[in-house]
Design a protein around this motif. Structure first.
Motif, mmCIF file in Angstrom:
data_model
loop_
_atom_site.group_PDB
_atom_site.id
_atom_site.type_symbol
_atom_site.label_atom_id
_atom_site.label_comp_id
_atom_site.label_asym_id
_atom_site.label_seq_id
_atom_site.Cartn_x
_atom_site.Cartn_y
_atom_site.Cartn_z
ATOM 1 N N PHE A 68 0.828 -1.213 0.000
ATOM 2 C CA PHE A 68 0.000 0.000 0.000
ATOM 3 C C PHE A 68 0.861 1.261 0.000
ATOM 4 O O PHE A 68 0.566 2.226 -0.715
ATOM 5 C CB PHE A 68 -0.921 0.021 1.218
ATOM 6 N N TRP A 72 -0.375 3.600 -2.965
ATOM 7 C CA TRP A 72 -1.418 4.600 -2.756
ATOM 8 C C TRP A 72 -0.946 6.054 -2.747
ATOM 9 O O TRP A 72 -1.637 6.911 -3.330
ATOM 10 C CB TRP A 72 -2.233 4.292 -1.507
ATOM 11 N N GLN A 75 -1.091 7.595 -6.268
ATOM 12 C CA GLN A 75 -2.309 7.564 -7.078
ATOM 13 C C GLN A 75 -2.956 8.946 -7.122
ATOM 14 O O GLN A 75 -3.185 9.560 -6.097
ATOM 15 C CB GLN A 75 -3.292 6.530 -6.534
ATOM 16 N N ASN A 78 -7.982 9.467 -7.618
ATOM 17 C CA ASN A 78 -8.643 8.306 -7.048
ATOM 18 C C ASN A 78 -9.297 8.763 -5.748
ATOM 19 O O ASN A 78 -8.629 9.353 -4.899
ATOM 20 C CB ASN A 78 -7.628 7.194 -6.772
ATOM 21 N N THR A 81 -7.428 7.761 -2.387
ATOM 22 C CA THR A 81 -6.052 8.162 -2.088
ATOM 23 C C THR A 81 -5.971 9.118 -0.914
ATOM 24 O O THR A 81 -5.213 8.893 0.036
ATOM 25 C CB THR A 81 -5.394 8.795 -3.334
ATOM 26 N N LEU A 84 -6.930 7.440 2.434
ATOM 27 C CA LEU A 84 -5.911 6.512 2.921
ATOM 28 C C LEU A 84 -4.671 7.244 3.413
ATOM 29 O O LEU A 84 -4.085 6.868 4.433
ATOM 30 C CB LEU A 84 -5.528 5.516 1.818
#
Length: 193
Positions: A68, A72, A75, A78, A81, A84
Motif C-alpha cells: 500500500f 497509494w 495515485q 482516485n 487516495t 488513505l
C-alpha cells in the motif's frame, strides 16, 4: 471503545492473494493477480467508502503495508487516495523500523495482541484491517475481531493464499448484513456468534 473489523476481498474458494493488481503478490508463483478488478462497481465503491468514513484507523500487516505504501501515495484522481493518506495507520511487523515512509503510519510495539487491545481501548471509531492475512490469523487466535466484511467474488482460482487457512482457530459467526453488487459480488458482514 473501538471495534476491529476485517475488510477483505475473497474468491469462492477463499483466496485473498493479490486482488488488486497482477504484480501485487506473486508469492508461490501466483499468476492471477488483479482478479477482483473486473468486479468493481458503484455498490462495492460505496461499501468501501462507508468503511473509510467511519473515522477510525487502519491496521495492516507488514506485507500489505509495504504494498500500500508503495502504491497509494502515488495515485492521482482516485477518491480513496486522500482518505488513505490522511487516515492513521498502525502496522504490525517484527522487521520494519521507524520511521515508516507513509504519512500517518505508526509501527506497533510489543506483541501485536496487546498493542491491538490498547488501540481498540482508546479508539472512538472502528479499526479496519485491510488484507493482511497473517495478521488476521493472529487476531483470530487472540479473539480480537469484532466484525468481518467479506467481499465474496463469484470466482474460483484453485490456488493462492486463503483468508481462512489451515491452523486458524474455529470461529462461529452470524450474518448481520448482505448486499449483492451488480457484478455478482456478495458482500457479507459477519459478527462472532
Amino acid at each position: 471503545m473501538g471495534k476491529l473489523t476485517v475488510f477483505t476481498s475473497v474468491t469462492l474458494d477463499g483466496v485473498m492473494q493479490a486482488p488488486g493488481r497482477p504484480d501485487e503478490d506473486t508469492r508461490g508463483g501466483f499468476r492471477y493477480g488483479g482478479w477482483a478488478q473486473p468486479y468493481n462497481d458503484p455498490v462495492m465503491g460505496k461499501v468501501a467508502a462507508d468503511g473509510m468514513a467511519g473515522g477510525g484507523a487502519i491496521l495492516l500487516g507488514r506485507r500489505t503495508y509495504e504494498d500500500f505504501a508503495a502504491f497509494w501515495p502515488k495515485q492521482k484522481d482516485n477518491p480513496f487516495t486522500d482518505a488513505l493518506n490522511k487516515t492513521q495507520k498502525y502496522v504490525a511487523s517484527t522487521t520494519l523500523k521507524e520511521p515508516l515512509t507513509w504519512a500517518n503510519s505508526t509501527l506497533l510495539q510489543g506483541h501485536v495482541s496487546k498493542a491491538v487491545k490498547e488501540i481498540k481501548a482508546r479508539s472512538d471509531g472502528d479499526v479496519v484491517v485491510l488484507g493482511s492475512g497473517e495478521l488476521v490469523k493472529t487476531l483470530m487466535q487472540h479473539d480480537l475481531i469484532d466484525k468481518y466484511i467479506l467481499l465474496i467474488h463469484p470466482l474460483v482460482l484453485g490456488t493462492g493464499r486463503r483468508l481462512f487457512a489451515d491452523g486458524i482457530p474455529m470461529a462461529k459467526l452470524k450474518v448481520v448484513d448482505t448486499k449483492t453488487t451488480t457484478t455478482g459480488v456478495v458482500i457479507v458482514t459477519y459478527q462472532p456468534a
